[in-house]
Write a protein that holds these residues in place. Sequence first.
Motif, short mmCIF file in Angstrom:
data_model
loop_
_atom_site.label_atom_id
_atom_site.label_comp_id
_atom_site.label_asym_id
_atom_site.label_seq_id
_atom_site.Cartn_x
_atom_site.Cartn_y
_atom_site.Cartn_z
N ARG A 113 0.78 -1.27 -0.04
CA ARG A 113 -0.09 -0.16 -0.10
C ARG A 113 0.84 1.10 0.07
O ARG A 113 0.47 2.27 -0.67
CB ARG A 113 -1.07 0.02 1.25
CG ARG A 113 -2.01 1.27 1.06
CD ARG A 113 -3.12 0.77 2.21
NE ARG A 113 -2.70 0.86 3.53
CZ ARG A 113 -2.62 -0.55 4.63
NH1 ARG A 113 -2.74 -1.51 3.91
NH2 ARG A 113 -2.08 -0.24 5.49
N ALA A 114 2.02 1.23 0.66
CA ALA A 114 2.84 2.35 0.86
C ALA A 114 3.48 2.89 -0.26
O ALA A 114 3.60 3.88 -0.99
CB ALA A 114 4.03 2.35 1.71
N TYR A 115 4.07 1.55 -1.41
CA TYR A 115 4.69 1.94 -2.51
C TYR A 115 4.32 1.58 -3.69
O TYR A 115 4.69 2.21 -4.80
CB TYR A 115 5.93 1.06 -2.12
CG TYR A 115 6.93 1.29 -1.02
CD1 TYR A 115 7.21 2.53 -0.56
CD2 TYR A 115 7.29 0.25 -0.04
CE1 TYR A 115 7.82 2.81 0.65
CE2 TYR A 115 7.82 0.38 0.87
CZ TYR A 115 8.18 1.75 1.31
OH TYR A 115 8.83 1.95 2.65
N LEU A 116 3.19 1.08 -3.81
CA LEU A 116 2.66 0.44 -5.07
C LEU A 116 0.88 0.92 -5.28
O LEU A 116 0.58 0.25 -6.37
CB LEU A 116 2.71 -0.95 -5.29
CG LEU A 116 4.34 -1.61 -5.37
CD1 LEU A 116 4.30 -3.23 -5.50
CD2 LEU A 116 5.17 -1.08 -6.68
N THR A 117 0.47 1.33 -4.42
CA THR A 117 -0.88 1.57 -4.58
C THR A 117 -1.18 3.07 -4.54
O THR A 117 -0.69 3.89 -3.86
CB THR A 117 -1.59 1.04 -3.08
OG1 THR A 117 -1.51 -0.20 -2.80
CG2 THR A 117 -3.27 1.47 -3.11
N PRO A 118 -1.93 3.52 -5.81
CA PRO A 118 -2.11 5.08 -5.89
C PRO A 118 -3.11 5.45 -4.92
O PRO A 118 -3.74 4.89 -4.25
CB PRO A 118 -2.84 5.01 -7.32
CG PRO A 118 -2.57 3.52 -7.99
CD PRO A 118 -2.32 2.55 -6.84
N ALA A 119 -2.92 6.83 -4.77
CA ALA A 119 -3.76 7.52 -3.78
C ALA A 119 -5.25 7.39 -3.97
O ALA A 119 -5.96 7.31 -3.03
CB ALA A 119 -3.27 8.99 -3.81
N ASP A 126 2.54 9.20 -1.37
CA ASP A 126 3.84 10.09 -1.26
C ASP A 126 5.04 9.25 -1.79
O ASP A 126 5.71 10.01 -1.99
CB ASP A 126 3.80 10.35 0.17
CG ASP A 126 2.83 11.18 0.92
OD1 ASP A 126 2.52 12.08 0.27
OD2 ASP A 126 2.71 10.98 2.13
N PHE A 127 4.82 7.96 -2.00
CA PHE A 127 5.99 7.23 -2.32
C PHE A 127 5.59 6.27 -3.41
O PHE A 127 6.21 5.08 -3.63
CB PHE A 127 6.63 6.45 -1.10
CG PHE A 127 6.91 7.43 0.00
CD1 PHE A 127 8.08 8.29 -0.23
CD2 PHE A 127 6.38 7.32 1.14
CE1 PHE A 127 8.27 9.10 0.98
CE2 PHE A 127 6.61 8.30 2.29
CZ PHE A 127 7.65 8.84 2.28
N GLU A 128 4.83 6.50 -4.15
CA GLU A 128 3.95 5.74 -5.02
C GLU A 128 5.35 5.48 -6.45
O GLU A 128 5.58 6.35 -6.98
CB GLU A 128 2.89 6.11 -5.96
CG GLU A 128 2.30 5.13 -7.01
CD GLU A 128 1.16 5.67 -7.51
OE1 GLU A 128 0.90 4.67 -8.69
OE2 GLU A 128 0.72 6.76 -7.35
N ALA A 129 5.63 4.31 -6.45
CA ALA A 129 6.80 3.93 -7.68
C ALA A 129 5.99 3.19 -8.61
O ALA A 129 4.83 2.53 -8.66
CB ALA A 129 7.75 3.17 -6.87
N ASP A 130 6.63 2.99 -9.88
CA ASP A 130 6.20 2.12 -10.77
C ASP A 130 6.72 0.82 -10.66
O ASP A 130 6.06 -0.11 -11.27
CB ASP A 130 6.68 2.59 -12.20
CG ASP A 130 6.31 4.43 -12.49
OD1 ASP A 130 5.18 4.29 -12.54
OD2 ASP A 130 7.13 4.94 -12.70
N CYS A 131 7.90 0.74 -9.92
CA CYS A 131 8.29 -0.73 -9.66
C CYS A 131 9.11 -0.86 -8.43
O CYS A 131 9.81 0.29 -7.89
CB CYS A 131 9.18 -1.07 -10.80
SG CYS A 131 10.01 -2.67 -10.85
#
Length: 301
Positions: A113-119, A126-131
Amino acid sequence: MSGRTWTNIVEGNVLSYGEIVLGIDPYLPDVPAEFEPDDGGNDWLLRYLDFILSATIGRIGFVKFQSAYFEAYGLAGLSALSFAMKRARAAGMGVILDAKRGDIGSTAAAYARAYLTPADAGGSGDFEADCLTINPMMGPDTLEPFLECVRRFGKGLFVLCRTSNPGAGWLQDRMTGNRFVSDRLADLITTIGRDCEQDSRLSPVGAVIGTTAPQEGKRLRLLLPNAIILAPGLGPQGGDPAALNALRGSRPGDLLVPVSRGLLRAEDRSISLGDYEILINTRLDQLKATIAAVPSLSATA
């Protein structure tokens, strides 16, 4: 799933910019002294990241942020990481967060949820990555929350398989039954990737395989025909550019080569910012030429 999928980004950006991934590992002793803060604080991070992205957007298709370097600077580091990730994604760069996360159950779901889930789907944004890089050593079940983000949101994963560090062979080259541990990981990556296809010949679930182990890499590439391989190790770790011919397959985009200190480190900290930008771009041109000159395994077979 949005039109911005990891495999679409890779296919388009490799075609436009090549296979190099800009690794950003901010460490004050490695950057020009002009970024040195007057008050000893961490405000230099935002200035440095803005400079690096301004110098490389339009010349490099991918950027990898090593989260530990940002975490080491506390809240200022995390704020700077969020700024840089958002700016790079807005500019069309493929953003890889190198966090090597891996845990069980609800904790893995929180990382996903922190890194791969859109707002708009419940993430903070805040920390959305593509990979995202992930660690599979606790078992396949720990990967499922990340794979769900691949399926739902078109994200990508790089699963540790045969890493570039000197001690990697202690576990990854051990035999379990009649198979190497790294071979079993490669089989897992191939299997889970088939369930997450993004309308591409490339799998969104890739592997981290270092350029420091070319023989292992050659064997593992055969087990990973559709996977994108992230191949660290060039430069200070001693990886040989010729090892790339064992890792590049037959599909455009199936190899990405991260370089951090080899592009950004300022050995002479008194360098002006104008000369530093020239240095970065000169190094980039040299790396592109070196990597382009390495033939694929299929071409040399």
